[in-house]
Design an enzyme around this catalytic site. Structure first.
Site, PDB file in Angstrom:
ATOM      1  N   GLN A 195       1.922  -0.093   1.129  1.00 29.29           N
ATOM      2  CA  GLN A 195       2.196   1.355   1.168  1.00 29.29           C
ATOM      3  C   GLN A 195       2.786   1.735   2.523  1.00 29.29           C
ATOM      4  OE1 GLN A 195      -1.534   3.436  -0.705  1.00 29.29           O
ATOM      5  NE2 GLN A 195      -2.092   1.344  -0.169  1.00 29.29           N
ATOM      6  N   ASN A 196       2.853   0.769   3.426  1.00 30.43           N
ATOM      7  CA  ASN A 196       3.292   1.076   4.795  1.00 30.43           C
ATOM      8  C   ASN A 196       4.806   1.055   4.906  1.00 30.43           C
ATOM      9  OD1 ASN A 196       0.572   0.976   5.203  1.00 30.43           O
ATOM     10  ND2 ASN A 196       0.563  -1.029   6.194  1.00 30.43           N
TER      11      ASN A 196
ATOM     12  N   ASP B 158       6.111   0.637   8.057  1.00 27.34           N
ATOM     13  CA  ASP B 158       6.295   0.185   9.450  1.00 27.34           C
ATOM     14  C   ASP B 158       7.060  -1.129   9.554  1.00 27.34           C
ATOM     15  OD1 ASP B 158       4.313  -1.720   8.734  1.00 27.34           O
ATOM     16  OD2 ASP B 158       2.707  -0.516   9.600  1.00 27.34           O
TER      17      ASP B 158
ATOM     18  N   HIS C 188       5.939   2.756  -1.073  1.00 27.76           N
ATOM     19  CA  HIS C 188       6.123   4.138  -0.599  1.00 27.76           C
ATOM     20  C   HIS C 188       7.449   4.309   0.136  1.00 27.76           C
ATOM     21  CE1 HIS C 188       1.640   5.510  -1.008  1.00 27.76           C
ATOM     22  NE2 HIS C 188       2.288   5.472  -2.140  1.00 27.76           N
TER      23      HIS C 188
ATOM     24  N   CYS D 236      23.453  15.975  -1.848  1.00 23.50           N
ATOM     25  CA  CYS D 236      24.452  15.161  -2.572  1.00 23.50           C
ATOM     26  C   CYS D 236      23.978  13.733  -2.833  1.00 23.50           C
ATOM     27  CB  CYS D 236      25.784  15.150  -1.827  1.00 23.50           C
ATOM     28  SG  CYS D 236      25.776  14.124  -0.339  1.00 23.50           S
TER      29      CYS D 236
ATOM     30  N   CYS E 255      23.659  15.841   6.575  1.00 26.37           N
ATOM     31  CA  CYS E 255      24.637  14.989   5.889  1.00 26.37           C
ATOM     32  C   CYS E 255      26.050  15.325   6.361  1.00 26.37           C
ATOM     33  CB  CYS E 255      24.501  15.245   4.390  1.00 26.37           C
ATOM     34  SG  CYS E 255      25.680  14.369   3.374  1.00 26.37           S
TER      35      CYS E 255
ATOM     36  N   SER F  14      -7.441   3.107   1.713  1.00 27.05           N
ATOM     37  CA  SER F  14      -8.535   3.919   1.162  1.00 27.05           C
ATOM     38  C   SER F  14      -8.413   3.999  -0.358  1.00 27.05           C
ATOM     39  CB  SER F  14      -8.498   5.326   1.763  1.00 27.05           C
ATOM     40  OG  SER F  14      -7.271   5.950   1.439  1.00 27.05           O
TER      41      SER F  14
ATOM     42  N   ASN G   6     -11.788  -4.691   4.670  1.00 23.97           N
ATOM     43  CA  ASN G   6     -11.778  -3.324   5.208  1.00 23.97           C
ATOM     44  C   ASN G   6     -13.098  -3.136   5.957  1.00 23.97           C
ATOM     45  OD1 ASN G   6     -11.888  -0.409   5.411  1.00 23.97           O
ATOM     46  ND2 ASN G   6     -10.526  -0.268   3.633  1.00 23.97           N
TER      47      ASN G   6
HETATM   48  P1  OAD Z   1      -5.647   5.537   4.708  1.00 24.22           P
HETATM   49  O1  OAD Z   1      -5.542   6.116   6.080  1.00 24.22           O
HETATM   50  O2  OAD Z   1      -5.964   6.467   3.582  1.00 24.22           O
HETATM   51  O3  OAD Z   1      -6.777   4.409   4.708  1.00 24.22           O
HETATM   52  C1  OAD Z   1      -6.824   3.419   5.692  1.00 24.22           C
HETATM   53  C2  OAD Z   1      -7.895   2.426   5.327  1.00 24.22           C
HETATM   54  O4  OAD Z   1      -7.851   1.393   6.280  1.00 24.22           O
HETATM   55  C3  OAD Z   1      -9.326   2.989   5.337  1.00 24.22           C
HETATM   56  O5  OAD Z   1     -10.005   2.566   4.164  1.00 24.22           O
HETATM   57  C4  OAD Z   1      -9.948   2.349   6.581  1.00 24.22           C
HETATM   58  O6  OAD Z   1     -11.354   2.084   6.431  1.00 24.22           O
HETATM   59  C5  OAD Z   1      -9.175   1.061   6.676  1.00 24.22           C
HETATM   60  N1  OAD Z   1      -9.095   0.465   8.011  1.00 24.22           N
HETATM   61  C6  OAD Z   1      -9.188   1.061   9.228  1.00 24.22           C
HETATM   62  N2  OAD Z   1      -9.044   0.158  10.213  1.00 24.22           N
HETATM   63  C7  OAD Z   1      -8.845  -1.049   9.614  1.00 24.22           C
HETATM   64  C8  OAD Z   1      -8.622  -2.374  10.097  1.00 24.22           C
HETATM   65  N3  OAD Z   1      -8.562  -2.642  11.397  1.00 24.22           N
HETATM   66  N4  OAD Z   1      -8.468  -3.347   9.156  1.00 24.22           N
HETATM   67  C9  OAD Z   1      -8.510  -3.083   7.836  1.00 24.22           C
HETATM   68  N5  OAD Z   1      -8.718  -1.857   7.339  1.00 24.22           N
HETATM   69  C10 OAD Z   1      -8.887  -0.852   8.216  1.00 24.22           C
HETATM   70  O7  OAD Z   1      -4.293   4.726   4.463  1.00 24.22           O
HETATM   71  P2  OAD Z   1      -3.636   4.280   3.083  1.00 24.22           P
HETATM   72  O8  OAD Z   1      -4.652   3.914   2.083  1.00 24.22           O
HETATM   73  O9  OAD Z   1      -2.555   3.321   3.407  1.00 24.22           O
HETATM   74  O10 OAD Z   1       1.312   8.023   1.691  1.00 24.22           O
HETATM   75  O11 OAD Z   1      -2.955   5.649   2.650  1.00 24.22           O
HETATM   76  C11 OAD Z   1      -2.239   5.667   1.452  1.00 24.22           C
HETATM   77  C12 OAD Z   1      -1.127   6.654   1.540  1.00 24.22           C
HETATM   78  O12 OAD Z   1      -1.637   7.918   1.968  1.00 24.22           O
HETATM   79  C13 OAD Z   1      -0.090   6.349   2.600  1.00 24.22           C
HETATM   80  O13 OAD Z   1       0.866   5.412   2.187  1.00 24.22           O
HETATM   81  C14 OAD Z   1       0.530   7.680   2.844  1.00 24.22           C
HETATM   82  C15 OAD Z   1      -0.739   8.486   2.930  1.00 24.22           C
HETATM   83  O14 OAD Z   1      -0.650   9.829   2.645  1.00 24.22           O
HETATM   84  C16 OAD Z   1       2.268   8.927   1.780  1.00 24.22           C
HETATM   85  O15 OAD Z   1       2.562   9.457   2.832  1.00 24.22           O
HETATM   86  C17 OAD Z   1       2.941   9.210   0.475  1.00 24.22           C
END
Ligand code: OAD
Length: 247
Positions: free
Chosen positions: A100-101, A103, A120, A131, A152, A194, A218
């Protein structure tokens, strides 16, 4: 709770393995996650900063956040978690990585070709909301750094990064590839998400429904149906690689 050693054994016994990653995999690269302590959405309410309608209504405000985020992501380097997953993919232990990243750190950690699905979207390109024409990120860097809203050159419409905002469709080809990976894997490894944002949050259910084992790395496991290995991905995943080498 399970251990890195048990995860290594499970990986050895499963083929293919797919990975679903989220912001937590990059926390060890000093990229803040979205939710939880010091999360990005604590500072920037996503309804004001991350929806398509917010972007249309006040692009300058949203670009101020994107500028800050771009600076963080531009400075970020892959950490041990990205490197371990790249190594596991190189060895054929891991197949598709659905992330989902935006980066680019999974890709940056690999020496050779990678099988990464950016579900994502991407921040490498921007598309015109009027356009539809697409430009590379390098075309707008200067304007963005100067605090201007990039437009644009064809029609003066608003250029928006191709990273998915709330209220937008996910890239269809990426969704298709992610679903193929989830349905076809024997083990889905969920790392640093999450699992709150749909439709991606449905992928573990899809994989489990097709018979896959679910594992999760996690510090605060979030997927009840997965075997949890509690800890930061940048520590757990290199330990998993060590166990695959040593045990
Ligand atoms: P979240 O910020 O919702 O969740 C991050 C997760 O990483 C949490 O469950 C933390 O416990 C865990 N975490 C924290 N530190 C960690 C580490 N060192 N190692 C492993 N896990 C760790 O991020 P995403 O689930 O990626 O979408 O969020 C999903 C989507 O929500 C993103 O892609 C973005 C956001 O809104 C959009 O912008 C459309």
């Amino acid at each position: 709770m399970s251990s890195p050693r048990e995860l290594a054994a499970a990986l050895r016994g499963a083929d293919p393995v797919a990975v679903l990653s989220g912001a937590g995999v990059s926390v060890g690269s000093d990229v803040p996650a979205f939710r939880g302590r010091d999360g990005l959405w604590d500072r920037f309410d996503p309804t004001e900063y991350a929806t398509l309608s917010a972007f249309r209504e006040d692009p300058a405000k949203v670009w101020a956040m994107l500028r800050e985020l771009n600076r963080i992501l531009d400075a970020a380097e892959p950490n041990g978690a990205h490197r371990a997953l790249a190594e596991l993919q190189r060895r054929g232990v891991v197949g598709t990585i659905v992330t989902q990243n935006v980066d680019g750190l999974h890709q940056a950690a690999a020496d050779g070709p990678v099988d990464v699905v950016e579900i994502h979207g991407t921040r490498e390109t921007l598309s015109c909301l009027s356009c539809g024409s697409t430009v590379g990120r390098e075309r707008v860097v200067e304007e963005v750094e100067a605090g201007r809203v990039p437009r644009c050159r064809e029609c003066d419409g608003l250029l928006k990064p191709d990273a998915v905002f709330f209220g937008e469709q996910l890239p269809p080809e990426a969704v298709r590839r992610a679903e193929v990976a989830a349905r076809g894997c024997e083990l889905l490894l969920i790392v640093g998400t999450s699992a709150e944002v749909y439709p991606v949050a449905d992928l573990p259910r899809l994989a489990a429904g097709a018979g896959a084992e679910l594992w999760e790395v996690n510090p605060s496991p979030a997927v009840a149906s997965a075997q949890p290995v509690a800890g930061p991905a940048e520590e757990v995943l290199p330990a998993v690689v060590d166990h695959l080498d040593g045990d």
